[in-house]
Design an enzyme around this catalytic site. Structure first.
Site, mmCIF file in Angstrom:
data_model
loop_
_atom_site.group_PDB
_atom_site.id
_atom_site.type_symbol
_atom_site.label_atom_id
_atom_site.label_comp_id
_atom_site.label_asym_id
_atom_site.label_seq_id
_atom_site.Cartn_x
_atom_site.Cartn_y
_atom_site.Cartn_z
ATOM 1 N N GLY A 126 0.865 -1.153 0.029
ATOM 2 C CA GLY A 126 0.134 0.047 0.065
ATOM 3 C C GLY A 126 1.000 1.391 -0.042
ATOM 4 O O GLY A 126 0.858 1.949 0.944
ATOM 5 N N GLU A 242 12.696 -4.066 -4.231
ATOM 6 C CA GLU A 242 11.863 -3.713 -5.377
ATOM 7 C C GLU A 242 12.618 -2.998 -6.561
ATOM 8 O O GLU A 242 12.448 -3.563 -7.759
ATOM 9 C CB GLU A 242 10.811 -2.825 -4.964
ATOM 10 N N THR A 370 9.343 4.925 -11.696
ATOM 11 C CA THR A 370 9.248 4.806 -13.140
ATOM 12 C C THR A 370 10.940 4.894 -13.434
ATOM 13 O O THR A 370 11.891 5.029 -12.638
ATOM 14 C CB THR A 370 8.770 6.198 -13.575
#
Length: 388
Positions: A126, A242, A370
């Site tokens: 989240g 990540e 990104t």
């Protein structure tokens, strides 16, 4: 001097075992179900992984893992990626478990880690909010303390698997008067309670993600991870994993399909690969994939020698995600109109898997930040340049 970039014969044996496992358990029926629902998680597949002791192979044995070296685990991760196996939910759960192991309380570790590493609970992220994009620190979901509880109000975007998760690893603002990165706190929010709602969002890739709502949801302070207003340090720890994710083996799957198509005889007896344009593109793709594999493996190797791939992980993610987009689009262009035929169409070249790769690849330069975010990280942490 000879430099050997292979992972060794034991790795080769494990890779063959993983391929056999996927041939058996990643059935066409499962692929169709995943395509229809958009949910890249399957309880039966998780059970099969558990039976092979592959749910937590790189974790210490005392925590329920198999104690394998991270480099030794690579054949499992790489082949699962190559075949688009439904292990995303387990991967995210393991990432959150890693944060708990490092920063959680003893109570949190005792309650959550055994279940997480045995596939008994599922956790979702989240982080992102509808109007904040990749600026995770701009979170406006708020958590207000009320005695031994926190009252959480707000919403999160791209909470993939939030509708089937047991917990959401949630970033919330606990001090609206503090600077952006200073007033944040992280909670592991149990979602089976009033005040939580998950609403489906279907993406271009065919994946189901969710927008999740927190309507004065109450969570005990025992589910807080790290200090109050110290959430950015927790986030940095979680995002490091990540940022090291790559897509070289998704590209390799595209190359596999392209090579089979290019090597087959056409109606006139010629093969597509006899066309110099096709041969050049196949060669270019193979070279870029090899570079991407090495970038990803370097980031993993660094973790085995105690180094943090602060810039090297983002390098791998940036290069392989952008390369994956190029490779999927190039393959579709070489196939011509057939490259647009739907995924799992039995009459399409390679079952339409090129079409799926094109759609899926478009999101990979956004996941975990990104390409612009990755470039900034590389500039600041790798090259020590000032923040732009």
């Amino acid at each position: 001097m000879t430099i050997d970039f292979s992972l060794g014969p034991e790795s080769d044996d494990l890779r063959e075992e993983v391929r056999s496992f996927l041939d058996e358990h990643l059935t066409r029926e499962m692929e169709q179900r995943i395509d229809e629902t958009g949910v890249h998680h399957d309880a039966g597949f998780v059970q099969a992984m558990r039976e092979r002791d592959w749910l937590a192979p790189g974790w210490p044995a005392e925590l329920g893992g198999q104690g394998m070296d991270p480099v030794d685990v690579l054949p499992i991760r790489e082949e699962f990626a190559r075949r688009s196996a439904p292990y995303y939910g387990i991967g995210i759960t393991a990432m959150v478990a890693k944060v708990l192991a490092a920063l959680g309380t003893e109570e949190q570790k005792a309650e959550i880690l055994p279940k997480a590493l045995n596939g008994e609970v599922l956790m979702a992220l989240g982080f992102t909010e509808p109007e904040c994009g990749s600026d995770v620190a701009a979170a406006r979901t708020k958590a207000v303390r009320d005695g031994d509880e926190w009252v959480i109000s707000g919403q999160k975007m791209f909470t993939t698997n939030g509708h089937i998760a047991d917990y959401v690893f949630l970033l919330a603002r606990t001090n609206p008067d503090a600077p952006k990165h200073k007033g944040l706190t992280v909670f592991l929010v149990p979602v089976d309670q009033p005040g939580f709602e998950a609403q489906a969002v279907y993406t271009l890739s065919g994946e189901r993600t969710n927008i999740t709502f927190y309507n004065e949801l109450r969570v005990s302070d025992r589910w807080r991870i790290g200090g109050v207003d110290k959430g950015w340090a927790v986030m940095t720890h979680s995002l490091q994993d990540e940022h090291s994710n790559g897509f070289a083996f998704r590209s390799l799957a595209v190359l596999d399909h392209l090579e089979r198509w290019a090597s087959a005889d056409g109606p006139d007896g010629t093969r597509p690969v006899d066309d110099p344009v096709v041969a050049v593109e196949v060669g270019r793709m193979a070279a870029e994939i090899e570079a991407g594999k090495l970038l990803q493996r370097r980031a993993v190797w660094m973790s085995t020698v105690g180094e943090v791939p602060e810039a090297e992980g983002p390098m791998a993610k940036l290069f392989t995600s952008e390369a994956f987009q190029r490779h999927a689009q190039t393959a579709a262009e070489l196939l011509g109109p057939d490259g647009l035929r739907r995924y799992l169409d039995p009459s399409a070249p390679e079952d339409g898997r090129i079409e799926e790769a094109v759609r899926f690849s478009l999101g990979t330069t956004i996941y975990a930040g990104t390409s612009e975010v990755q470039r900034n990280i590389i500039a600041q942490r790798g090259l020590k340049l000032p923040r732009s």
